[in-house]
Scaffold this motif. Structure first.
Motif, PDB file in Angstrom:
ATOM      1  N   ILE A  93       0.847  -1.204   0.000  1.00  0.00           N
ATOM      2  CA  ILE A  93       0.000   0.000   0.000  1.00  0.00           C
ATOM      3  C   ILE A  93       0.880   1.251   0.000  1.00  0.00           C
ATOM      4  O   ILE A  93       0.642   2.194  -0.762  1.00  0.00           O
ATOM      5  CB  ILE A  93      -0.959  -0.006   1.213  1.00  0.00           C
ATOM      6  CG1 ILE A  93      -1.919  -1.196   1.102  1.00  0.00           C
ATOM      7  CG2 ILE A  93      -1.715   1.317   1.327  1.00  0.00           C
ATOM      8  CD1 ILE A  93      -2.782  -1.433   2.327  1.00  0.00           C
ATOM      9  N   LEU A  94       1.928   1.219   0.828  1.00  0.00           N
ATOM     10  CA  LEU A  94       2.818   2.383   0.911  1.00  0.00           C
ATOM     11  C   LEU A  94       3.462   2.690  -0.435  1.00  0.00           C
ATOM     12  O   LEU A  94       3.532   3.841  -0.859  1.00  0.00           O
ATOM     13  CB  LEU A  94       3.932   2.105   1.917  1.00  0.00           C
ATOM     14  CG  LEU A  94       3.636   2.420   3.369  1.00  0.00           C
ATOM     15  CD1 LEU A  94       4.826   2.035   4.232  1.00  0.00           C
ATOM     16  CD2 LEU A  94       3.343   3.907   3.533  1.00  0.00           C
ATOM     17  N   GLU A  95       3.915   1.640  -1.109  1.00  0.00           N
ATOM     18  CA  GLU A  95       4.602   1.866  -2.372  1.00  0.00           C
ATOM     19  C   GLU A  95       3.632   2.426  -3.423  1.00  0.00           C
ATOM     20  O   GLU A  95       3.929   3.420  -4.097  1.00  0.00           O
ATOM     21  CB  GLU A  95       5.238   0.571  -2.885  1.00  0.00           C
ATOM     22  CG  GLU A  95       6.100   0.866  -4.092  1.00  0.00           C
ATOM     23  CD  GLU A  95       6.581  -0.369  -4.843  1.00  0.00           C
ATOM     24  OE1 GLU A  95       6.743  -1.434  -4.223  1.00  0.00           O
ATOM     25  OE2 GLU A  95       6.774  -0.235  -6.066  1.00  0.00           O
ATOM     26  N   ALA A  96       2.461   1.782  -3.500  1.00  0.00           N
ATOM     27  CA  ALA A  96       1.481   2.245  -4.503  1.00  0.00           C
ATOM     28  C   ALA A  96       1.014   3.659  -4.171  1.00  0.00           C
ATOM     29  O   ALA A  96       0.855   4.506  -5.060  1.00  0.00           O
ATOM     30  CB  ALA A  96       0.300   1.281  -4.549  1.00  0.00           C
ATOM     31  N   ALA A  97       0.824   3.926  -2.875  1.00  0.00           N
ATOM     32  CA  ALA A  97       0.401   5.266  -2.458  1.00  0.00           C
ATOM     33  C   ALA A  97       1.494   6.270  -2.794  1.00  0.00           C
ATOM     34  O   ALA A  97       1.217   7.355  -3.326  1.00  0.00           O
ATOM     35  CB  ALA A  97       0.106   5.281  -0.961  1.00  0.00           C
ATOM     36  N   GLY A  98       2.762   5.898  -2.511  1.00  0.00           N
ATOM     37  CA  GLY A  98       3.887   6.793  -2.798  1.00  0.00           C
ATOM     38  C   GLY A  98       3.899   7.212  -4.259  1.00  0.00           C
ATOM     39  O   GLY A  98       4.063   8.383  -4.590  1.00  0.00           O
ATOM     40  N   ARG A  99       3.663   6.243  -5.140  1.00  0.00           N
ATOM     41  CA  ARG A  99       3.652   6.552  -6.579  1.00  0.00           C
ATOM     42  C   ARG A  99       2.504   7.493  -6.937  1.00  0.00           C
ATOM     43  O   ARG A  99       2.691   8.491  -7.622  1.00  0.00           O
ATOM     44  CB  ARG A  99       3.474   5.280  -7.411  1.00  0.00           C
ATOM     45  CG  ARG A  99       4.703   4.461  -7.519  1.00  0.00           C
ATOM     46  CD  ARG A  99       4.484   3.228  -8.399  1.00  0.00           C
ATOM     47  NE  ARG A  99       5.497   2.248  -8.093  1.00  0.00           N
ATOM     48  CZ  ARG A  99       6.776   2.363  -8.455  1.00  0.00           C
ATOM     49  NH1 ARG A  99       7.158   3.390  -9.177  1.00  0.00           N
ATOM     50  NH2 ARG A  99       7.650   1.440  -8.100  1.00  0.00           N
ATOM     51  N   ALA A 100       1.301   7.134  -6.460  1.00  0.00           N
ATOM     52  CA  ALA A 100       0.118   7.915  -6.854  1.00  0.00           C
ATOM     53  C   ALA A 100       0.157   9.315  -6.255  1.00  0.00           C
ATOM     54  O   ALA A 100      -0.153  10.299  -6.940  1.00  0.00           O
ATOM     55  CB  ALA A 100      -1.151   7.186  -6.418  1.00  0.00           C
ATOM     56  N   LEU A 101       0.555   9.413  -5.007  1.00  0.00           N
ATOM     57  CA  LEU A 101       0.590  10.723  -4.361  1.00  0.00           C
ATOM     58  C   LEU A 101       1.680  11.589  -4.969  1.00  0.00           C
ATOM     59  O   LEU A 101       1.480  12.774  -5.229  1.00  0.00           O
ATOM     60  CB  LEU A 101       0.836  10.566  -2.846  1.00  0.00           C
ATOM     61  CG  LEU A 101      -0.217   9.760  -2.077  1.00  0.00           C
ATOM     62  CD1 LEU A 101       0.220   9.535  -0.642  1.00  0.00           C
ATOM     63  CD2 LEU A 101      -1.561  10.464  -2.112  1.00  0.00           C
ATOM     64  N   GLY A 102       2.852  10.955  -5.207  1.00  0.00           N
ATOM     65  CA  GLY A 102       3.983  11.691  -5.766  1.00  0.00           C
ATOM     66  C   GLY A 102       3.682  12.226  -7.161  1.00  0.00           C
ATOM     67  O   GLY A 102       4.132  13.293  -7.553  1.00  0.00           O
ATOM     68  N   LYS A 103       2.898  11.468  -7.907  1.00  0.00           N
ATOM     69  CA  LYS A 103       2.523  11.886  -9.262  1.00  0.00           C
ATOM     70  C   LYS A 103       1.681  13.163  -9.200  1.00  0.00           C
ATOM     71  O   LYS A 103       1.840  14.078  -9.993  1.00  0.00           O
ATOM     72  CB  LYS A 103       1.684  10.756  -9.870  1.00  0.00           C
ATOM     73  CG  LYS A 103       1.879  10.556 -11.349  1.00  0.00           C
ATOM     74  CD  LYS A 103       0.966   9.429 -11.799  1.00  0.00           C
ATOM     75  CE  LYS A 103       1.599   8.506 -12.791  1.00  0.00           C
ATOM     76  NZ  LYS A 103       0.754   7.364 -13.100  1.00  0.00           N
ATOM     77  N   ARG A 104       0.779  13.182  -8.238  1.00  0.00           N
ATOM     78  CA  ARG A 104      -0.136  14.320  -8.132  1.00  0.00           C
ATOM     79  C   ARG A 104       0.502  15.513  -7.412  1.00  0.00           C
ATOM     80  O   ARG A 104       0.385  16.649  -7.825  1.00  0.00           O
ATOM     81  CB  ARG A 104      -1.395  13.845  -7.399  1.00  0.00           C
ATOM     82  CG  ARG A 104      -2.387  14.917  -7.033  1.00  0.00           C
ATOM     83  CD  ARG A 104      -3.057  15.521  -8.273  1.00  0.00           C
ATOM     84  NE  ARG A 104      -3.736  16.752  -7.928  1.00  0.00           N
ATOM     85  CZ  ARG A 104      -5.012  16.814  -7.591  1.00  0.00           C
ATOM     86  NH1 ARG A 104      -5.765  15.741  -7.609  1.00  0.00           N
ATOM     87  NH2 ARG A 104      -5.553  17.959  -7.254  1.00  0.00           N
ATOM     88  N   TRP A 105       1.157  15.223  -6.281  1.00  0.00           N
ATOM     89  CA  TRP A 105       1.800  16.290  -5.491  1.00  0.00           C
ATOM     90  C   TRP A 105       3.234  15.888  -5.205  1.00  0.00           C
ATOM     91  O   TRP A 105       3.507  15.089  -4.314  1.00  0.00           O
ATOM     92  CB  TRP A 105       1.096  16.475  -4.146  1.00  0.00           C
ATOM     93  CG  TRP A 105      -0.369  16.689  -4.213  1.00  0.00           C
ATOM     94  CD1 TRP A 105      -1.025  17.770  -4.718  1.00  0.00           C
ATOM     95  CD2 TRP A 105      -1.405  15.804  -3.722  1.00  0.00           C
ATOM     96  NE1 TRP A 105      -2.386  17.610  -4.581  1.00  0.00           N
ATOM     97  CE2 TRP A 105      -2.642  16.420  -3.976  1.00  0.00           C
ATOM     98  CE3 TRP A 105      -1.403  14.560  -3.095  1.00  0.00           C
ATOM     99  CZ2 TRP A 105      -3.857  15.843  -3.627  1.00  0.00           C
ATOM    100  CZ3 TRP A 105      -2.606  13.985  -2.743  1.00  0.00           C
ATOM    101  CH2 TRP A 105      -3.817  14.620  -3.015  1.00  0.00           C
ATOM    102  N   ARG A 106       4.165  16.445  -5.914  1.00  0.00           N
ATOM    103  CA  ARG A 106       5.585  16.112  -5.743  1.00  0.00           C
ATOM    104  C   ARG A 106       6.028  16.275  -4.287  1.00  0.00           C
ATOM    105  O   ARG A 106       6.916  15.590  -3.805  1.00  0.00           O
ATOM    106  CB  ARG A 106       6.448  17.011  -6.635  1.00  0.00           C
ATOM    107  CG  ARG A 106       6.466  16.521  -8.069  1.00  0.00           C
ATOM    108  CD  ARG A 106       7.683  15.618  -8.325  1.00  0.00           C
ATOM    109  NE  ARG A 106       7.432  14.761  -9.480  1.00  0.00           N
ATOM    110  CZ  ARG A 106       8.243  13.797  -9.907  1.00  0.00           C
ATOM    111  NH1 ARG A 106       9.360  13.549  -9.273  1.00  0.00           N
ATOM    112  NH2 ARG A 106       7.939  13.073 -10.949  1.00  0.00           N
TER     113      ARG A 106
END
Ligand SMILES: Nc1ncnc2c1ncn2[C@@H]1O[C@H](COP(=O)(O)OP(=O)(O)OP(=O)(O)O)[C@@H](O)[C@H]1O
Ligand SMILES: [Mg+2]
Length: 393
Positions: free
Chosen positions: A86-99
């Motif tokens: 979950i952390l990894e997938a969240a990291g990708r999705a969140l980072g894409k939207r808000w660096r």
């Protein structure tokens, strides 16, 4: 020159031109993402195309500026592994939207995490301390609840709902049975800024989880992923083949009839058929039969070892189901297939449903094989053990 690479894919999730249909299912998942605190339970048999439909919805949601991600729970060996996915997938999705989101996220987590830059995207991805994997069950569970709580907190802070898909979520019961299911329910039911899509394929486990008095009863809306419409899939196969230089007229419907109803099984035969017919440039009816048999032959070693893992009684039940001549517990069946008491036969069949080899059906025996290729293998290779009268060509 026209593109003559295979127009069908069977390894993992399919996207873009390799994906067809599922418009209504994708829409329902998108509606869930748009509504904070909504919960949707997506279920369906193996190989039907659940993950591909969910990934399609996530991709579309991200393309429209939304934040959603999918975490796969299927290979987890500990609860911490689930939290890490979950952390990894969240990291990708969140980072894409808000660096800049990662520092807020880590602050909310309040746990010791490692931050690793992803070489392809440059995003910083968080993961939990590996020592947690051998921590107490309670500490492991806390890592999961803290992870999901932090995502909810971040969604609130950024005033943006976040969609979380937990694929193969029924695996949670491996880490503490029904109590673990209640624990997961306890975490997700309070989140007001996150929507959840819980997806799974083990029908008998999911049905149990949804029973009155069980953890997921009444928690979520439900979406069943069934077969793709036959007419649609047939036409899509013909058109995919033809545009890549292999003329196919009415072939799709024969493939669907031979391999259906699981999407992957159909696409697997289509893929083989295309390869076999690339040189002639046309697919004929006999090519479909050949392609099906080739797919069976490719899996010979696997089927043989699965067969060897069964008891004689289980093998006899499978023979009876493959031949489909009489009701499974009738005296004709007992005699023909060397079965024991009807109670023992019913138990064997139930065990093989739980293990995923058989499904209930409206056939003469009342059961069918889950996998059409294994069915064909059992029919071809094992009925001969009973003498010439039962052999199939
Ligand atoms: N919408 C689709 N269009 C075309 N092919 C599809 C589609 N959905 C599934 N497939 C075929 O089925 C295969 C398996 O798809 P997917 O992994 O999405 O299914 P699943 O139901 O999640 O499977 P599993 O039960 O193994 O998790 C794909 O690789 C592809 O060959
Ligand atoms: Mg899947």
């Amino acid at each position: 020159m026209s593109d003559s690479t295979n127009p069908f894919r069977i390894h993992g999730v399919v996207t873009e031109e390799f994906f067809t249909d599922r418009a209504a299912e994708v829409e329902q998942v998108l509606r869930t993402f748009r509504e904070p605190a909504a919960k949707l339970l997506v279920y369906g048999p193996r190989r039907m195309g659940k993950t591909s439909a969910l990934v399609r919805a996530v991709t579309r949601y991200q393309a429209s500026g939304g934040v959603a991600f999918l975490a796969d729970m299927s290979t987890a060996s500990t609860i911490v592994d689930i939290a890490n996915r979950i952390l990894e997938a969240a990291g990708r999705a969140l980072g894409k939207r808000w660096r800049d989101s990662i520092s807020d996220f880590v602050e909310h987590l309040g746990m010791s995490v490692m931050l690793t830059p992803d070489p392809t995207t440059g995003l910083i991805l968080p993961s939990l301390d590996l020592a947690l994997r051998s921590a107490s069950l309670e500490d492991q569970r806390t890592s999961l609840s803290t992870t999901l709580d932090s995502i909810d907190a971040l969604a609130k802070l950024r005033q943006t709902p976040i969609g979380i898909v937990l694929d193969e979520f029924q695996e949670i019961q491996r880490f503490g049975g029904e109590e673990a299911e209640w624990y997961l329910r306890g975490i997700i039911q309070h989140h007001q800024n996150v929507s959840y899509v819980l997806a799974g394929s083990e029908a008998h486990i999911i049905e149990r989880m949804l029973d009155t008095g069980r953890a997921f009863y009444g928690l979520a809306d439900q979406l069943q992923i069934g077969p793709i419409d036959e007419g649609h899939l047939s036409a899509w196969i013909d058109s995919r083949m033809t545009t890549r230089g292999v003329t196919a007229k009415g072939i799709g419907s024969q493939i669907v009839a031979a391999a259906g109803p699981r999407t992957r099984d159909v696409v697997q035969v289509a893929r083989r058929c295309f390869d076999n017919c690339k040189t002639t440039g046309t697919v004929r009816e006999a090519d479909v039969v050949q392609a099906f048999d080739d797919v069976v032959a490719e899996q010979e070693t696997l089927f043989q070892s699965v067969w060897n893992s069964f008891t004689a009684q289980q093998q006899n039940v499978l023979r009876a189901v493959a031949a489909d001549l009489f009701g499974l517990t009738t005296s004709a069946s007992t005699k023909q297939f060397g079965l024991t008491s009807s109670g023992a036969v019913t138990n064997s069949a139930r065990g093989m449903i739980e293990a995923g080899y058989l499904v209930k059906s409206s056939s003469t025996t009342g059961y069918s094989f889950e996998n059409p290729f294994f069915w064909r293998w059992v029919e071809q290779e094992t009925l001969g053990d009973l003498g010439a009268s039962l052999q199939v060509s």
